[in-house]
Design a protein around this motif. Structure first.
Motif, PDB file in Angstrom:
ATOM      1  N   UNK A  62     -17.569  14.733 -29.618  1.00 34.75           N
ATOM      2  CA  UNK A  62     -16.217  14.174 -29.536  1.00 34.75           C
ATOM      3  C   UNK A  62     -15.212  15.312 -29.317  1.00 34.75           C
ATOM      4  N   UNK A  63     -15.286  16.347 -30.153  1.00 34.57           N
ATOM      5  CA  UNK A  63     -14.350  17.477 -30.017  1.00 34.57           C
ATOM      6  C   UNK A  63     -14.489  18.140 -28.640  1.00 34.57           C
ATOM      7  N   UNK A  64     -15.737  18.311 -28.203  1.00 35.32           N
ATOM      8  CA  UNK A  64     -15.966  19.001 -26.923  1.00 35.32           C
ATOM      9  C   UNK A  64     -15.337  18.218 -25.764  1.00 35.32           C
ATOM     10  N   UNK A  65     -15.519  16.903 -25.778  1.00 30.05           N
ATOM     11  CA  UNK A  65     -14.965  16.073 -24.706  1.00 30.05           C
ATOM     12  C   UNK A  65     -13.434  16.101 -24.749  1.00 30.05           C
ATOM     13  N   UNK A  66     -12.884  15.927 -25.939  1.00 34.26           N
ATOM     14  CA  UNK A  66     -11.421  15.910 -26.075  1.00 34.26           C
ATOM     15  C   UNK A  66     -10.843  17.264 -25.649  1.00 34.26           C
ATOM     16  N   UNK A  67     -11.464  18.337 -26.080  1.00 32.35           N
ATOM     17  CA  UNK A  67     -10.917  19.667 -25.765  1.00 32.35           C
ATOM     18  C   UNK A  67     -11.056  19.999 -24.274  1.00 32.35           C
ATOM     19  N   UNK A  68     -12.110  19.461 -23.644  1.00 27.83           N
ATOM     20  CA  UNK A  68     -12.248  19.668 -22.200  1.00 27.83           C
ATOM     21  C   UNK A  68     -11.074  18.967 -21.482  1.00 27.83           C
ATOM     22  N   UNK A  69     -10.747  17.751 -21.913  1.00 30.62           N
ATOM     23  CA  UNK A  69      -9.650  17.005 -21.278  1.00 30.62           C
ATOM     24  C   UNK A  69      -8.300  17.650 -21.584  1.00 30.62           C
ATOM     25  N   UNK A  70      -8.151  18.174 -22.797  1.00 32.15           N
ATOM     26  CA  UNK A  70      -6.888  18.859 -23.148  1.00 32.15           C
ATOM     27  C   UNK A  70      -6.691  20.066 -22.224  1.00 32.15           C
ATOM     28  N   UNK A  71      -7.752  20.835 -22.040  1.00 27.59           N
ATOM     29  CA  UNK A  71      -7.654  22.019 -21.180  1.00 27.59           C
ATOM     30  C   UNK A  71      -7.330  21.627 -19.746  1.00 27.59           C
ATOM     31  N   UNK A  72      -7.951  20.524 -19.304  1.00 27.43           N
ATOM     32  CA  UNK A  72      -7.697  20.017 -17.956  1.00 27.43           C
ATOM     33  C   UNK A  72      -6.208  19.718 -17.791  1.00 27.43           C
ATOM     34  N   UNK A  73      -5.617  19.093 -18.801  1.00 23.90           N
ATOM     35  CA  UNK A  73      -4.194  18.743 -18.759  1.00 23.90           C
ATOM     36  C   UNK A  73      -3.334  20.002 -18.792  1.00 23.90           C
ATOM     37  N   UNK A  74      -3.691  20.936 -19.655  1.00 21.11           N
ATOM     38  CA  UNK A  74      -2.861  22.134 -19.831  1.00 21.11           C
ATOM     39  C   UNK A  74      -2.912  23.053 -18.628  1.00 21.11           C
ATOM     40  N   UNK A  75      -4.078  23.055 -17.950  1.00 24.85           N
ATOM     41  CA  UNK A  75      -4.243  24.026 -16.868  1.00 24.85           C
ATOM     42  C   UNK A  75      -3.885  23.488 -15.491  1.00 24.85           C
ATOM     43  N   UNK A  76      -3.580  22.179 -15.425  1.00 28.48           N
ATOM     44  CA  UNK A  76      -3.304  21.634 -14.088  1.00 28.48           C
ATOM     45  C   UNK A  76      -1.973  22.205 -13.571  1.00 28.48           C
ATOM     46  N   UNK A  77      -1.926  22.503 -12.265  1.00 28.09           N
ATOM     47  CA  UNK A  77      -0.747  23.152 -11.684  1.00 28.09           C
ATOM     48  C   UNK A  77       0.507  22.290 -11.804  1.00 28.09           C
ATOM     49  N   UNK A  78       0.338  21.021 -11.388  1.00 26.38           N
ATOM     50  CA  UNK A  78       1.491  20.118 -11.516  1.00 26.38           C
ATOM     51  C   UNK A  78       1.366  19.428 -12.856  1.00 26.38           C
ATOM     52  N   UNK A  79       2.066  19.949 -13.845  1.00 19.90           N
ATOM     53  CA  UNK A  79       1.860  19.454 -15.210  1.00 19.90           C
ATOM     54  C   UNK A  79       2.229  17.978 -15.333  1.00 19.90           C
ATOM     55  N   UNK A  80       1.293  17.190 -15.868  1.00 17.17           N
ATOM     56  CA  UNK A  80       1.535  15.770 -16.087  1.00 17.17           C
ATOM     57  C   UNK A  80       2.416  15.615 -17.328  1.00 17.17           C
ATOM     58  N   UNK A  81       2.820  14.367 -17.580  1.00 19.11           N
ATOM     59  CA  UNK A  81       3.639  14.107 -18.768  1.00 19.11           C
ATOM     60  C   UNK A  81       2.867  14.514 -20.040  1.00 19.11           C
ATOM     61  N   UNK A  82       1.583  14.138 -20.082  1.00 20.78           N
ATOM     62  CA  UNK A  82       0.791  14.438 -21.284  1.00 20.78           C
ATOM     63  C   UNK A  82       0.545  15.940 -21.395  1.00 20.78           C
TER      64      UNK A  82
END
Ligand code: HEM
Length: 285
Positions: A62-82
């Motif tokens: 659970x933690x691994x999946x959530x943290x992978x998605x968090x990193x995806x959000x944080x590292x995306x060039x065009x930052x999403x709302x989340x």
């Protein structure tokens, strides 16, 4: 950071509009169910590393999946709302994939193959559920950021103090107390900072400040709903482990019954044959 003063505590427990308080109030029943279930199984797991490692393996995925998605959000060039909200409160010190990897390596004799991928049905379904729900509603990540991480500072603290005395789980090492030895396998609960409660308070404060005005009411309702789902799925994972272990014991028992039954059958047939042969000999002579 020094200790937070009372007026710096955000949200106050009386702030019924704060998302964290709304989640806690709406999930009391679900929390109690999982709390009872974890506490009961934990008492057994304290004596058996094989059961303890099955439990933390579920949390790891659970933690691994959530943290992978968090990193995806944080590292995306065009930052999403989340991604924008996460960048205001996410604190790498609370991330648990790495500490849990250390614990699992400890309990699985340094063999990552034993835990890298979820194998239990409930764990696979939980991971799939996170990924699928996130695709449609990325804000559900914020439910995990509250429920899974704050659990570590509350129930996690209690569990850690019991583990520190679990002589059945950790080897006796000359010159070291169980508490010292337990540190190798309890990284899940360690934050390597002086005072965990300060980290907890600042994480909660930043979470509230970042989510207060940025989310719509519908998004907040989705997060509260997802929080209930997290508790339900955690309870399912625990039930799944229990079922698996029960089946293992039953299979062992039925195996024994078959094997012993086979030998007992041979023994009875042998006695019957001897008896029959003796009677035949007596009859003939
Ligand atoms: C998967 C299992 C669990 C999850 C996800 C979970 C999650 C949570 C969350 C999100 C909170 C609120 C924290 C906050 O707002 O600061 C909480 C509070 C708490 N939990 Fe759990 N918990 C779990 C299991 C347990 C267990 C097993 C225990 C007992 C050993 C426990 C004891 C507590 C306590 C004492 C509190 C504080 C209540 C309060 O301050 O009002 N939890 N938990």
């Amino acid at each position: 950071m020094s200790k937070l003063n009372q007026h710096e505590i955000i949200p106050l427990p009386t702030d019924i509009g704060a998302l964290a308080n709304r989640i806690n109030m709406s999930t009391r029943k679900e929390h109690d169910v999982v709390n009872k279930s974890v506490s009961l199984k934990f008492a057994v797991a304290l004596r058996d590393g094989k059961i303890y490692r099955q439990g933390i393996q579920g949390f790891y995925h659970v933690f691994k999946t959530v943290e992978m998605l968090i990193q995806q959000e944080l590292q995306s060039d065009s930052k999403s709302k989340i991604g924008g909200i996460l960048s205001k409160f996410w604190d790498e010190r609370v991330a648990r994939t790495e500490p849990l990897t250390k614990d699992l390596l400890y309990f699985y004799n340094n063999d990552p193959k034993k835990f890298q991928h979820p194998i239990r049905k409930e764990q696979i379904e939980f991971v799939d559920h996170i990924i699928e729900t996130y695709k449609e509603k990325p804000h559900i990540l914020l439910a995990y950021c509250h429920v899974m991480y704050l659990a570590l500072f509350a129930g996690g603290k209690i569990m850690n103090s019991k583990l520190a005395k679990a002589t059945g789980l950790f080897p006796q090492v000359d010159g070291q107390t169980t508490e010292q030895v337990s540190k190798y396998g309890t990284n899940l609960y360690q934050f390597n900072i002086e005072d965990d409660q300060i980290l907890r308070a600042s994480y909660k404060r930043d979470y509230e400040l970042a989510t207060r005005h940025e989310l719509t009411e519908q998004e907040k309702l989705d997060i509260i709903e997802e929080s209930k789902e997290i508790y339900r799925r955690n309870a399912d994972m625990i039930r799944g482990i229990e079922k698996h272990n029960r089946e293992k014991i039953t299979n062992k028992l039925s195996y024994k019954v078959v094997v012993y039954g086979y030998y007992i059958g041979i023994l009875i047939s042998t006695f019957a044959l001897i008896f029959f042969v003796r009677r035949l000999i007596n009859h003939l002579f």
